[in-house]
Design an enzyme around this catalytic site. Structure first.
Site, short mmCIF file in Angstrom:
data_model
loop_
_atom_site.label_atom_id
_atom_site.label_comp_id
_atom_site.label_asym_id
_atom_site.label_seq_id
_atom_site.Cartn_x
_atom_site.Cartn_y
_atom_site.Cartn_z
CG HIS A 71 71.39 -83.53 -29.41
ND1 HIS A 71 71.46 -82.34 -30.12
CD2 HIS A 71 72.40 -83.47 -28.52
CE1 HIS A 71 72.47 -81.61 -29.66
NE2 HIS A 71 73.06 -82.28 -28.70
CB CYS A 72 71.53 -84.27 -35.12
SG CYS A 72 69.85 -84.51 -35.71
N GLY A 73 70.99 -81.53 -35.15
CA GLY A 73 70.40 -80.20 -35.36
C GLY A 73 68.89 -80.21 -35.46
#
Length: 124
Positions: A71-73
């Protein structure tokens, strides 16, 4: 969960609810591919930091015991990393749709920063 076949591999896109359920059940390793600064300011408890610029897919663990979910932003960087993992031989890999922004929008718990003290603080 959405799935896409990429070069005989499966790219999964998980919702925040699916990620939270699997994380709570200890069925996944949630890998945060944001920068160390982003992670220090706020992150999902239990997620591991592996910034996108340092990802070496050959060094990632196998998925026999727990699945890997990136996951990221916003979901853009995590999808890029997941696709890179497929290019480097992973047959099945996942990322979280909408990233940390979607996690926060869904009011899921996370560790943030108390702006008065700079200390970590449970949020959501």
């Amino acid at each position: 969960m959405k799935t896409e076949t990429v070069d005989n591999a499966t790219l999964e896109t998980w919702t925040v609810d699916e990620v939270q359920q699997a994380l709570n059940a200890r069925k996944i390793v949630l890998i945060d591919v944001r920068t160390p600064q982003e992670y220090m300011f706020e992150h999902i408890p239990g997620s591991l930091l592996l910034p996108m610029s340092f990802v070496d897919c050959a060094s990632l663990p196998g998925q026999t015991d727990k699945r890997i979910v990136f996951h990221c932003g916003s979901g853009v960087r995590s999808e890029k990393v997941a696709r890179k993992a497929i290019e480097e031989g992973f047959e099945q890999i996942a990322h979280m749709e909408g990233g940390f922004g979607a996690w926060k929008a869904a009011q899921k718990p996370y560790t943030g920063t108390d702006m008065a003290t700079g200390a970590p603080k449970r949020m959501g």
